[in-house]
Design a protein around this motif. Structure first.
Motif, PDB file in Angstrom:
ATOM      1  N   HIS A  26     -18.542 125.645   1.138  1.00 33.41           N
ATOM      2  CA  HIS A  26     -17.633 126.774   0.902  1.00 33.41           C
ATOM      3  C   HIS A  26     -17.593 127.690   2.132  1.00 33.41           C
ATOM      4  O   HIS A  26     -16.524 128.041   2.639  1.00 33.41           O
ATOM      5  CB  HIS A  26     -18.122 127.513  -0.340  1.00 33.41           C
TER       6      HIS A  26
ATOM      7  N   HIS B 258     -14.407 128.422   4.793  1.00 27.46           N
ATOM      8  CA  HIS B 258     -13.885 129.763   5.072  1.00 27.46           C
ATOM      9  C   HIS B 258     -13.928 130.036   6.572  1.00 27.46           C
ATOM     10  O   HIS B 258     -12.978 130.586   7.144  1.00 27.46           O
ATOM     11  CB  HIS B 258     -14.682 130.838   4.327  1.00 27.46           C
TER      12      HIS B 258
ATOM     13  N   MET C 142     -18.200 135.061  -0.146  1.00 33.35           N
ATOM     14  CA  MET C 142     -19.052 134.230  -0.996  1.00 33.35           C
ATOM     15  C   MET C 142     -19.690 135.009  -2.142  1.00 33.35           C
ATOM     16  O   MET C 142     -20.413 134.432  -2.954  1.00 33.35           O
ATOM     17  CB  MET C 142     -20.164 133.593  -0.155  1.00 33.35           C
TER      18      MET C 142
ATOM     19  N   SER D 291     -22.798 123.003  -2.264  1.00 33.12           N
ATOM     20  CA  SER D 291     -21.488 123.560  -2.589  1.00 33.12           C
ATOM     21  C   SER D 291     -21.259 124.877  -1.846  1.00 33.12           C
ATOM     22  O   SER D 291     -20.185 125.104  -1.263  1.00 33.12           O
ATOM     23  CB  SER D 291     -21.391 123.781  -4.102  1.00 33.12           C
TER      24      SER D 291
END
Length: 152
Positions: free
Chosen positions: A12, A16, A33, A8
């Motif tokens: 992520h 970005h 993050m 995950s």
């Protein structure tokens, strides 16, 4: 048992990165993050070896996506980060000679293998481009920009 959230987190970070035209530093990604830059560098180092990201040192340097998002699946990323365990459950092995334990473990082994195969097939069917499209749809529904999302 603590859940493994590496997949995950890596997805992520990649999404970005994909939103930016210019390279992002480990510090910038760590801020997005909410983690430490060393964690980001460790994650991205493995992805660089897999050919998913590229890094440049020096002024204006940083991390960029090295491939088209449509060519990278969630399974590709899962494999690049070392195939972490998908299931937290396991078999009881306290009495290996017990026929009941053997029967239970055989049934569980089959179920675990089937579930893992199904999950990996699903991962293989989802590209980072699809995840990015979902993200954009969610931002549009809230009338947000990427910068508002990061700093909001």
């Amino acid at each position: 048992m603590k859940r493994d959230s590496r997949l995950s987190g890596v997805l992520h970070v990649l999404l970005h990165m994909a939103e930016q035209a210019e390279p992002l530093t480990s510090d910038q990604l760590a801020k997005a993050m909410q983690t430490h830059p060393v964690v980001i560098r460790r994650i991205l180092g493995g992805l660089r070896e897999a050919g998913f990201v590229h890094s440049e040192k020096g002024h204006g340097g940083g991390w960029t996506i090295a491939r088209d998002l449509a060519s990278i699946t969630m399974r590709d990323v899962y494999e690049a980060i070392g195939r972490p365990h998908l299931m937290a459950m396991g078999n009881r092995t306290d009495a290996p000679g017990c026929l009941v334990e053997q029967a239970v473990n055989a049934a569980l082994d089959t179920s675990f293998r089937d579930a893992e195969a199904l999950l990996l097939d699903r991962f293989a069917g989802v590209t980072l481009a699809e995840l990015a499209a979902d993200f954009h749809a969610r931002m549009a529904a809230r009338n947000m920009t990427e910068q508002e999302h990061i700093h909001g």
